[in-house]
Write a protein that holds these residues in place. Structure first.
Motif, short mmCIF file in Angstrom:
data_model
loop_
_atom_site.label_atom_id
_atom_site.label_comp_id
_atom_site.label_asym_id
_atom_site.label_seq_id
_atom_site.Cartn_x
_atom_site.Cartn_y
_atom_site.Cartn_z
N TYR A 8 0.80 -1.22 0.00
CA TYR A 8 0.00 0.00 0.00
C TYR A 8 0.84 1.27 0.00
N ALA A 9 2.17 1.13 0.04
CA ALA A 9 3.06 2.29 -0.01
C ALA A 9 4.37 1.91 -0.68
N PRO A 10 4.32 1.59 -1.98
CA PRO A 10 5.55 1.17 -2.67
C PRO A 10 6.61 2.26 -2.66
N ALA A 11 7.88 1.84 -2.62
CA ALA A 11 9.01 2.78 -2.61
C ALA A 11 9.40 3.07 -4.06
N PHE A 12 8.93 4.19 -4.56
CA PHE A 12 9.13 4.49 -5.98
C PHE A 12 10.61 4.66 -6.34
N GLU A 13 11.40 5.23 -5.45
CA GLU A 13 12.82 5.39 -5.75
C GLU A 13 13.49 4.02 -5.91
N ALA A 14 13.08 3.05 -5.09
CA ALA A 14 13.65 1.70 -5.20
C ALA A 14 13.25 1.06 -6.52
N ILE A 15 12.03 1.34 -6.98
CA ILE A 15 11.59 0.82 -8.29
C ILE A 15 12.42 1.44 -9.40
N LEU A 16 12.66 2.75 -9.33
CA LEU A 16 13.44 3.43 -10.36
C LEU A 16 14.87 2.89 -10.43
N GLU A 17 15.43 2.56 -9.28
CA GLU A 17 16.80 2.05 -9.25
C GLU A 17 16.93 0.72 -9.99
N LEU A 18 15.83 -0.03 -10.09
CA LEU A 18 15.86 -1.31 -10.79
C LEU A 18 15.79 -1.14 -12.31
N GLY A 19 15.42 0.05 -12.76
CA GLY A 19 15.39 0.34 -14.20
C GLY A 19 14.42 -0.50 -15.00
N PRO A 20 13.17 -0.67 -14.56
CA PRO A 20 12.24 -1.53 -15.30
C PRO A 20 11.77 -0.89 -16.61
N ASP A 21 11.46 -1.75 -17.58
CA ASP A 21 10.83 -1.29 -18.82
C ASP A 21 9.32 -1.21 -18.67
N LEU A 22 8.79 -1.94 -17.69
CA LEU A 22 7.35 -2.03 -17.48
C LEU A 22 7.11 -2.30 -16.00
N VAL A 23 6.08 -1.67 -15.44
CA VAL A 23 5.68 -1.93 -14.05
C VAL A 23 4.26 -2.48 -14.05
N LEU A 24 4.07 -3.64 -13.44
CA LEU A 24 2.75 -4.23 -13.26
C LEU A 24 2.31 -3.95 -11.83
N ALA A 25 1.18 -3.29 -11.66
CA ALA A 25 0.69 -2.94 -10.34
C ALA A 25 -0.60 -3.70 -10.05
N ASP A 26 -0.93 -3.80 -8.78
CA ASP A 26 -2.11 -4.54 -8.32
C ASP A 26 -3.34 -3.64 -8.36
N ALA A 27 -4.31 -4.01 -9.17
CA ALA A 27 -5.49 -3.17 -9.37
C ALA A 27 -6.31 -3.00 -8.10
N SER A 28 -6.34 -4.02 -7.24
CA SER A 28 -7.17 -3.92 -6.04
C SER A 28 -6.46 -3.16 -4.92
N ALA A 29 -5.16 -3.37 -4.77
CA ALA A 29 -4.43 -2.76 -3.65
C ALA A 29 -3.84 -1.40 -3.98
N GLN A 30 -3.61 -1.12 -5.28
CA GLN A 30 -2.83 0.06 -5.64
C GLN A 30 -3.50 1.00 -6.65
N ALA A 31 -4.74 0.71 -7.02
CA ALA A 31 -5.40 1.55 -8.02
C ALA A 31 -5.48 3.00 -7.58
N HIS A 32 -5.66 3.22 -6.27
CA HIS A 32 -5.76 4.59 -5.76
C HIS A 32 -4.44 5.35 -5.85
N LEU A 33 -3.36 4.62 -6.18
CA LEU A 33 -2.04 5.25 -6.30
C LEU A 33 -1.67 5.52 -7.76
N ALA A 34 -2.63 5.45 -8.65
CA ALA A 34 -2.34 5.59 -10.09
C ALA A 34 -1.60 6.89 -10.39
N GLU A 35 -2.06 8.01 -9.85
CA GLU A 35 -1.41 9.29 -10.11
C GLU A 35 -0.01 9.31 -9.52
N ALA A 36 0.15 8.71 -8.35
CA ALA A 36 1.47 8.67 -7.72
C ALA A 36 2.45 7.86 -8.56
#
Length: 218
Positions: A8-36
């Motif tokens: 419910y509070a992913p660490a976006f900087e940690a995601i960026l450090e991994l350099g992904p080409d695509l991020v798959l997010a959980d529609a039920s747990a994280q949909a409210h974080l779409a703008e974030a």
């Protein structure tokens, strides 16, 4: 796998450090974080997927196959889910539907799964009759409600399925030890079973086929 923070509070900087080409997010747990997600990931494409019913898992697998250009493997996996459903429904055809109570939480603080929850949908597909059908949605998870102990005793479930989110003892063990439940048919017949937290609640995905087969057997 590297930690990227809680659901419910992913660490976006940690995601960026991994350099992904695509991020798959959980529609039920994280949909409210779409703008974030959009603001923090600086142009990395984000796709929200999820499952509130068994058939949604196959749909999500097919979508991921399309996104990563591996449609053949995805279609094969999705078809396997359909095959398992057909096998389970063939087994339950013509059988009497047992009355099922699905509990999530602790003995003094639990919610019951409704038919439109993920685990509730699997129970229905496996041939169970949910004793909480028709109850209003209440609680921290979509598809869950509450039943009083009096209502549970009156419903007298033949099978009790439990999901334990905390440390031992399990909710199934506590139900078997609690005098309030002692005269229920499910307890007297030894049909109180604990279910895997991830398969049935936290991470509905490809293992749903195994979960459906397990429920059918139970």
């Amino acid at each position: 796998l590297p930690s990227i923070g809680p659901s419910y509070a992913p660490a976006f900087e940690a995601i960026l450090e991994l350099g992904p080409d695509l991020v798959l997010a959980d529609a039920s747990a994280q949909a409210h974080l779409a703008e974030a997600f959009d603001g923090a990931l600086r142009g990395i494409p984000v796709v929200f997927i999820g499952a509130v019913a068994y058939e949604d898992v196959a749909t999500s697998i097919s979508l991921i196959g399309e996104l990563i250009d591996n449609q053949d493997a995805a279609d094969t996996a999705a078809a396997e889910l359909g095959t398992v459903l057909e096998e389970v429904q063939a087994l339950s055809a013509g059988e009497t539907s047992p009355r099922v109570l699905i509990m999530n939480g602790a003995i003094n603080d639990f919610f019951v799964a409704l038919p439109d929850s993920f685990v509730g949908n699997l129970v229905a597909l496996a041939g169970g009759e949910n004793v909480a059908a028709g109850q209003p949605q209440i609680g921290r998870f979509p598809g869950y409600s509450q039943l009083s102990l009096e209502a549970i005793v009156e419903a007298d479930p033949e099978v009790i399925l439990t999901i334990t989110a905390g440390p031992p003892p399990t909710l199934a063990e506590l139900v078997l030890q609690d005098a309030t439940f002692a005269d229920l048919t499910a307890v007297l017949d030894g049909r109180v079973h604990g279910l895997d937290l991830e398969v049935y609640l936290q991470a509905p995905g490809p293992r749903a086929a195994d979960g459906l087969k397990e429920l059918s057997a139970l």
